[in-house]
Design a protein around this motif. Structure first.
Motif, mmCIF file in Angstrom:
data_model
loop_
_atom_site.group_PDB
_atom_site.id
_atom_site.type_symbol
_atom_site.label_atom_id
_atom_site.label_comp_id
_atom_site.label_asym_id
_atom_site.label_seq_id
_atom_site.Cartn_x
_atom_site.Cartn_y
_atom_site.Cartn_z
ATOM 1 N N UNK A 1 4.911 2.731 -21.778
ATOM 2 C CA UNK A 1 5.815 1.742 -21.166
ATOM 3 C C UNK A 1 5.096 0.616 -20.445
ATOM 4 N N UNK B 1 14.234 -4.049 -22.358
ATOM 5 C CA UNK B 1 15.666 -4.370 -22.367
ATOM 6 C C UNK B 1 15.986 -5.669 -23.073
ATOM 7 N N UNK C 1 16.612 -14.078 -21.334
ATOM 8 C CA UNK C 1 17.500 -13.354 -20.426
ATOM 9 C C UNK C 1 18.927 -13.846 -20.445
ATOM 10 N N UNK D 1 20.666 -9.609 -17.532
ATOM 11 C CA UNK D 1 19.657 -10.416 -18.221
ATOM 12 C C UNK D 1 18.516 -9.550 -18.741
ATOM 13 N N UNK D 2 18.157 -8.522 -17.982
ATOM 14 C CA UNK D 2 17.024 -7.691 -18.402
ATOM 15 C C UNK D 2 17.423 -6.529 -19.301
ATOM 16 N N UNK D 3 18.675 -6.510 -19.684
ATOM 17 C CA UNK D 3 19.100 -5.511 -20.663
ATOM 18 C C UNK D 3 19.018 -4.079 -20.154
ATOM 19 N N UNK E 1 6.919 -0.654 -10.265
ATOM 20 C CA UNK E 1 6.440 0.164 -11.385
ATOM 21 C C UNK E 1 6.964 1.587 -11.227
ATOM 22 N N UNK F 1 6.408 4.310 -12.536
ATOM 23 C CA UNK F 1 5.481 5.435 -12.624
ATOM 24 C C UNK F 1 4.733 5.688 -11.318
ATOM 25 N N UNK G 1 8.295 8.840 -16.002
ATOM 26 C CA UNK G 1 9.270 7.815 -16.365
ATOM 27 C C UNK G 1 8.766 6.933 -17.508
ATOM 28 N N UNK G 2 9.688 6.498 -18.384
ATOM 29 C CA UNK G 2 9.328 5.549 -19.434
ATOM 30 C C UNK G 2 10.023 4.208 -19.207
ATOM 31 N N UNK H 1 10.652 0.439 -18.056
ATOM 32 C CA UNK H 1 9.729 -0.695 -17.931
ATOM 33 C C UNK H 1 9.451 -1.009 -16.461
ATOM 34 N N UNK H 2 8.312 -1.610 -16.186
ATOM 35 C CA UNK H 2 8.024 -2.125 -14.849
ATOM 36 C C UNK H 2 8.543 -3.557 -14.786
ATOM 37 N N UNK H 3 8.932 -3.981 -13.577
ATOM 38 C CA UNK H 3 9.459 -5.345 -13.447
ATOM 39 C C UNK H 3 8.636 -6.139 -12.447
ATOM 40 N N UNK H 4 7.328 -6.321 -12.731
ATOM 41 C CA UNK H 4 6.483 -7.010 -11.749
ATOM 42 C C UNK H 4 6.891 -8.465 -11.536
ATOM 43 N N UNK H 5 7.617 -9.035 -12.488
ATOM 44 C CA UNK H 5 7.989 -10.439 -12.303
ATOM 45 C C UNK H 5 9.100 -10.619 -11.260
#
Lengths: 710, 331
Positions: free
Chosen positions: A287, A298, A360, B59-61, B133, B135, B141-142, B144-148
């Motif tokens: 991931x 996503x 997005x 937006x991030x699904x 993150x 993890x 966990x799988x 995604x990380x959202x560093x943005x």
């Protein structure tokens, strides 16, 4: 026939190996507890051995009976061939020898030796080894011991069986020898005259054999009607050569160009969409592969699904449709120009939709409805132009009836437009209204657009490739109307147990069960079209694609029915089972049918064939990849669903899926690799200048040029 | 069949058949649902922050992996107190002219259901670390990380919300600061709570109930402390009980866990804790999740007997007394 039970046991043992950990996990709740320290695994192996023993015992019983029957004195006397009958079977040469022998009045024993030598067969000996075993089934160790004991027993029994077979053969040899004795005695007493009479029946002595070239002549072979196609072997073949595409009357180059552009664009979207799919499949096991917002899971997931739906499958279908509709109407396409407009519109839709999603901007998250409506309006406009074009073409047809392929194709375009309009008109769907329409939309999208259109394509290309008519027109009509009746109802089965009305869920489930009718009708129709032409599958590189598509059409569609029931929803809903199912159908059915049709049509349009070996590689990579993708995913998600039912902590079920996600990535990589090969095949079919020039063609064209110059 | 040889009749029949069925099974039910259902009176409207956060969620699904629906079956009981109702979704209207309604019910549960996550997992610190993150706090966990959604700063200002990210995820002495978007998303996640039904309304039942295994004396079944810990405590305090330095305190060797002050211990589980500045705030997990004395006792006993901890076993009766006392203190 003797191998059948062996396969049966193999199947059984496999079943046990698979089901043992499944059953164990239902008790412990942990889905990944498969281990060889688990007694149930050993129990399964033991059961397999016991079954094998039982089977061998049954076979031996049969053999013993036969031996008994053979050894009983005079038992089969009546069945044996009488000497008179043997005499009738003698050939001219044998009769002549017999008479000569009679004349010599010499020793008959040499004849006896001759007869015996022909009838005898060698026989050997073998050892046997039998060990006993007892039952005490509780501990793994005990079971292993029993297994170790049972193995030599099994081996011994196998040897015993072989030995018995030899004994039986020896009995039969003796029997033959006895027959020979009696025959010899009979012949000894036979008068010479009757033998000569027999010889006369064989007619006069033939002259010397005719020359080999008596009928064919000594000159080189000629093919005045052009029936023979001799392919230069060009070295040792790696795979069996398939039949080459037949040269057909030329197709309007302008239409050809349109179809080729549709197919070319579709291949681009296949490569793009599945590259994205491959990447997000890898993200399940890695991931942190990247941390870019535009590439996050996503956002890329809908990019993948929408690109392969609206870009790859839709454009490929439409391209094939532009060929089929005018062809079976026996008329030119009504408007080439609108065909090009539609191509531009749909490509624009997928390009802009992809960019919006990655940035997005999406429609709110309903599956396959992630493009916002202005994007989807471009697609719908493309479809409306196509519908008008197809409809006008059919209206100008020169045939009386509308061939069933056109029923399916035109209806699916009408339905797709309806679906998009219902789902996208931007003035409604508050609250659960959105969910009900979402269920309707996502399932009509796959069933009424992709499936219906592709069935139309199959109704044209399958009979064409088999070179025989479709088995039953009526079955096709039945499937057509029942598909509309049942499929339209089933959308909300994606929201079973949710807050949408209970009766609506029930209607969807009933509709899903009803889908068995069109699916069975369609499958029967396609398979029966193969009747008497199965051998053609071996020598064709398109028919295997059709066959796989038909098999998945049956299994994949009926799996959908099975998934819709409330009890199966308990286990499979929300798991990756749905993902496996949608790949089994969208890939196993739609993609395979589309590839079959593309390989059938593009050589006709361009006059160039793909290398057969790379078509084979494409086929096998795609098929094996798909199986690697769907089977572990279905298995793992079943375990996950059962774990959820048993109240296992959620994170444990995430851990449990990890190995199956690895398998999915492996399968996905194979599938993706097959698309690269497919793209290469398309390149070979599209681009001239790859093949060495044909000497005859080149010489002809040189002469033509010279003639033109002078 | 001459009728079928006429393209006008054939295709208009097929179209009418399909459109008619569409109206019956899709259009009319959808219209009647959107007209008839109203939000529950007890359901608060989304705050401005939460509404913007919902936009980020869309937006991030996130819906690709997270459902927001508690089905009326027993296995979904862990995601909410009652099955979801049409009224729960009635407040969702079209996002705007360009974008459709987002009920976000979802069709895939790769990650947990989020209908009630605002109750189950309200901790600000945990959520921000997890978004930066996943993890860091859940190693399996799988997601995604959202560093943005975060910024890296050398010297953050006073108003900046600093996220307790372990040094392994950082370069040098920089700090991770939550952007506004991260805080909006947090607000949305915290707002996801099942609304209470109006009084005198009977909740629909959960179907397909499992047969409860009764203990020997016909008593309630013993709660599984390990499973409860995994479901409710582990994401912060970790499977090994060591917590996360700078974010969540360890339970391994903790004086609260192994000590004798049962009242404090039960109080923290039920009502949360915010007494130590170096760690994040603990939400009122027990109250939020309506723990029974059986469950609290099971968790305590699990924590007291794991990771080398050796504390006294407690009985549900002891715990019940304290819970009753706590209820009196905080009416």
């Amino acid at each position: 026939m003797k191998q059948m039970p062996v396969f049966g046991w193999l199947g059984l043992s496999l079943l046990f190996l698979i089901s043992a950990p499944l059953a164990a996990s239902a008790d412990s709740g942990l889905p990944y507890s498969f281990s060889f320290s688990d007694p149930s695994v050993w129990a399964a192996l033991l059961l397999f051995i016991v079954l094998a023993l039982l089977g061998i015992a049954l076979l031996m019983r049969q053999k013993i009976r036969k031996i008994r029957a053979a050894s009983r004195p005079g038992a089969s006397e009546a069945q044996r061939v009488r000497p008179e009958a043997w005499l009738q079977r003698f050939t001219r040469e044998q009769l002549q020898e017999l008479i000569a022998l009679k004349k010599k009045k010499g020793s008959m024993s040499c004849l006896l030796v001759l007869l015996a030598g022909a009838l005898l067969a060698p026989a050997g000996l073998s050892a046997q080894n039998v060990t006993g075993s007892s039952s005490l089934l509780s501990e793994t160790g005990v079971m292993i011991t029993i297994l170790l004991l049972a193995l030599p027993v099994l081996l011994g029994l196998v040897l015993l069986y072989v030995k018995m077979q030899r004994v039986l053969r020896q009995f039969r040899n003796k029997q033959r020898l006895k027959d020979a004795d009696r025959l010899a005695a009979y012949l000894k007493d036979l008068p010479e005259e009757s033998l000569e009479q027999l010889l006369e029946k064989h007619g006069p002595e033939p002259g010397p054999l005719p020359e080999e070239t008596l009928l064919s002549g000594a000159g080189p072979a000629e093919d005045r009607r052009g029936l023979l196609q001799i392919n230069d072997p060009g070295g040792l073949p790696i795979v069996a050569a398939k039949k080459r595409a037949q040269k057909r009357p030329d197709i309007d180059p302008a239409l050809s160009r349109l179809v080729l552009w549709y197919l070319g664009c579709s291949v681009f979207w296949l490569l793009f969409g599945t590259s994205v799919g491959e990447y997000i499949g890898i993200k399940f096991i890695a991931p942190d592969a990247d941390h870019v917002s535009w590439l996050s899971f996503g956002r890329l997931r809908p990019v993948h699904t929408n690109a392969v739906f609206w870009g790859w499958a839709s454009l490929a279908m439409l391209g094939l449709g532009y060929y089929v509709v005018p062809r079976v109407s026996n008329v030119k396409l009504y408007s080439l120009k609108t065909g090009w407009y539609a191509l531009w519109l749909i490509n624009a839709s997928v390009v802009s939709g992809t960019l919006f999603l990655m940035a997005g901007v999406n429609n709110g998250g309903g599956e396959y409805r992630e493009y916002i409506w202005p994007v989807m309006a471009l697609f719908a406009l493309g479809l409306i132009l196509t519908l008008w074009n197809f409809y006008q073409t059919i209206a100008h047809r020169t045939t009386r009836e509308i061939y069933i392929a056109n029923w399916y194709i035109v209806a699916s375009v009408i339905f797709a437009i309806t679906i998009v309009l219902v789902a996208y008109i931007p003035i409604w769907q508050n609250g659960l209204g959105e969910t009900i329409i979402q269920g309707y939309y996502m399932h009509q999208g796959v069933g009424m657009w992709f499936m219906l259109f592709t069935l139309g394509i199959v109704y044209y290309f399958l009979p064409q490739q088999l070179n025989q008519p479709i088995y039953s027109y009526s079955l096709g009509i039945l499937a057509f109307w029942t598909q509309i009746l049942f499929y339209t109802l089933i959308g909300t089965h994606h929201f079973v147990f949710s807050a949408i009305p209970w009766w609506l869920q029930t209607v969807a489930i009933v509709g899903s069960a009803g889908m068995a009718i069109p699916v069975i009708a369609g499958t029967t129709n396609f398979l029966m079209t193969f009747k008497g032409a199965w051998s053609k599958v071996n020598s064709s590189y398109t028919l295997p694609f059709f066959l796989v598509g038909i098999i998945f059409y049956f299994t994949g569609s009926l799996q959908g029915t099975a998934e819709a029931f409330r009890t199966t929803n308990l286990i499979w809903h929300f798991t990756d089972f749905t993902v496996a199912h949608s790949h089994m159908t969208m890939y196993g059915i739609i993609c395979f049918f589309l590839w079959a049709a593309i390989y059938a049509i593009v050589p006709r349009l361009t006059g160039k064939e793909p290398p057969q070996i790379s078509v084979g590689i494409h086929f096998w990579l795609a098929l094996i990849g798909l199986l690697f993708y769907i089977i572990p995913l279905m298995y793992g998600s079943t375990l996950r669903g059962v774990a959820w039912l048993n109240g296992v902590p959620f994170i444990e079920t995430v851990k449990g899926m990890a190995p199956y996600w690895v398998w999915r990535a492996v399968g996905g990589s194979l599938m993706w690799g097959s698309h690269l090969v497919f793209a290469y095949n398309m390149y070979r079919m599209y681009v001239p200048g790859n093949a060495l020039p044909d000497v005859r063609d080149a010489a002809l064209s040189r002469l033509r040029d010279e003639a033109a110059a002078s | 069949m001459s009728m079928l040889d006429n393209h006008k009749i054939l295709f208009s029949n097929a179209a009418l058949f399909f459109v008619g069925l569409t109206i019956m099974v899709a259009v009319i039910p959808a219209l009647s649902n959107q007209e008839r259902n109203r939000p529950l009176p007890g359901a608060p409207a989304l705050s401005r922050e939460a509404r913007i956060g919902k936009g980020i969620y869309i937006a991030n699904g996130c819906v690709a992996c997270h459902t927001q629906q508690v089905r009326n079956i027993d296995m979904d009981r862990i995601w909410g107190d009652r099955p979801g109702l049409a009224a729960d979704y009635a407040a969702n209207v079209r996002t705007d002219f360009w974008r459709n309604t987002a009920t976000l019910m979802g069709t895939e549960r790769t990650g947990p259901d989020l209908t009630n996550v605002g109750v189950r997992q309200p901790g600000k610190d945990w959520n921000l670390v997890h978004l930066f993150n996943p993890r860091i706090v859940v190693k399996e966990s799988v997601m995604p990380a959202y560093p943005w959604l975060f910024e890296r700063k050398k010297d953050p200002g006073k108003s900046d919300v600093i996220v307790n990210v372990p040094a392994a995820y950082l370069n040098g002495d920089e700090k991770v600061v939550a952007t506004k978007d991260a805080l909006y998303l947090l607000a949305y996640l915290q707002s996801l709570k099942q609304a209470a039904l109006p009084q005198n309304t009977v909740s629909p039942e959960f179907l397909y109930k499992k047969e409860l295994k009764k203990a020997a004396g016909g008593e309630a079944p013993a709660a599984d402390g390990k499973a409860l810990y995994a479901a409710n405590c582990q994401t912060c305090h970790q499977e090994n009980g060591e917590g996360l330095p700078g974010a969540f305190p360890p339970l391994k060797g903790s004086p609260v866990v192994t000590g004798d002050d049962l009242e404090k211990y039960v109080g923290i589980i039920m009502d949360g804790y915010d007494a130590r500045a170096e760690y994040g705030v603990m939400p009122a997990v027990g109250t939020n999740m309506s723990f029974t004395e059986n469950e609290v006792a099971a968790i305590i006993n699990h924590e007291r007997s794991s990771w080398g901890n050796q504390g006294k076993k407690v009985t549900p009766e002891e715990v019940k007394k304290i819970i009753d006392l706590l209820k009196l203190k905080t009416p």
